[in-house]
Write an enzyme that holds these catalytic residues in place. Sequence first.
Site, short mmCIF file in Angstrom:
data_model
loop_
_atom_site.label_atom_id
_atom_site.label_comp_id
_atom_site.label_asym_id
_atom_site.label_seq_id
_atom_site.Cartn_x
_atom_site.Cartn_y
_atom_site.Cartn_z
CB SER A 1 -0.89 0.00 1.25
OG SER A 1 -1.49 1.26 1.44
CE1 TYR B 1 -3.27 0.14 5.22
CE2 TYR B 1 -3.71 -2.19 5.54
CZ TYR B 1 -3.51 -1.10 4.69
OH TYR B 1 -3.55 -1.27 3.32
CE LYS C 1 -1.43 -4.26 3.47
NZ LYS C 1 -1.62 -5.50 2.70
#
Length: 425
Positions: free
Chosen positions: A198, A224, A228
């Site tokens: 991402s 989050y 990643k």
Amino acid sequence: MNHTVLVTGGAGFVGSHTVVELLLAGHQVVVVDNCVNSAAPPANIAPLPSVNGGHDKDDTVPSVNGGHDKDDTVPFVNGGHDKGDTVPSVNGEHDKGSPALLTRRGVKHLPPSLARVHTITGKEVTAFYTVSLLDRPALSQIFVKHKVDVVIHFAALKAVGESVEMPLTYYVNNVTGTLTLLEVMSEAGVKKIVYSSSATVYGTPQYLPTDERHPTGQGVTNPYGHTKHFCEQIMKDLATADKEWQVVLLRYFNPVGAHESGMIGEDPRGPPNNLLPYIAQVAVGKREILSVYGDDYDTADGTDILSRYVALKQVYSTGVRDYIHVMDLAGGHVAALDKMFSEDFKGSVAYNLGTGRGVSVLEMVDAFTRKIPYKIVGRREGDVATMVACCALAELQLGWRATRDLNQMCADAWRWQSQNPDGYV
Ligand code: WQD
């Protein structure tokens, strides 16, 4: 050349759209998904929805050749039938699956998203397993049953706000799950992986548009995004230590839209965190009004879009993002596989998948197929002002670029939402 592709998280939004493109490209697809974020396989035999969204006249399952299965066994692509709760092994025999592998092959036991992928493509996934990546024995068994050539790894929790409230859940699911997958792949001798990363790994961009040389991991504002970044680093280190590994990191900007059929799309649980699904739910009457998180951003960054609004005496200073149609994103994964199996690819490499065009929140509202009510509220914690991709490397090395524009993103998102107001029921 087609390959057997194991897709983790393949029942989800980006995953299911990628499965469409993989099947149409001629690959065999095995899907593993714990369905924590996507509708699970139906308990009973679900009639297969026809392309117009209706249902088959009877509740048998059309087999690949268009006939109908007269009894309630599950037709194999090669004409065999599944007589019970077994899982076809590589050489065609039937053996009792473990409890984790009770899912039977075929559209009857697929989650709704993948049953509809079958309708869209006329092709079936080779197998679907309701398995968590944390279930190492079950995952290992899948690699025994299928000769996997490459893995596309989507499975992850992805709600930024939720990750702030439940960091441990995110680190266990996203990082430990990835580590378990990589260990099982290693043991099985499968050393090709495409990873769903991402643009969040860039944190607050130091320059725009942002290319792959931009530092990662700095200024990431939520667990989050950290997961990643950590998973990227794990795979880079693996490819450095073991030259047999081939790793492609695909950094998505903002995936939106839906397949043009309106049969598959984004199906968030609860109120959508993201902009376009929220707009679509307001438009269909499921939500009352859109809250625009802040209009005091310094987003007059000279992009052509903003200069046009300045000309119209409307300076939009809401958040700017690089929205990319999910089918363009899916095509990027097929291009990455083609690259991976070409001779010239070794080690690890990252590619941005975006459009290179910034769109503000109010521009998205203006572009949407239906006019919706909105109100300006305060900024959302952790938001950055602008994220726009430089995608030159993907174009140069993958021969890939996004082709669908903002109007198609909005029209396809609306078609999915209006045809499925309650998502996959
Ligand atoms: C876009 C813009 C909001 C909702 C996140 C993740 C990213 C990826 C996509 C997983 C921002 C504004 C939003 C709303 C609003 N996730 N907004 N009202 O935050 O750029 O990216 O989702 O793959 O990794 O970081 O996307 O759609 O949430 O927000 O005003 O109700 O819309 O402030 O400017 P974001 P988003």
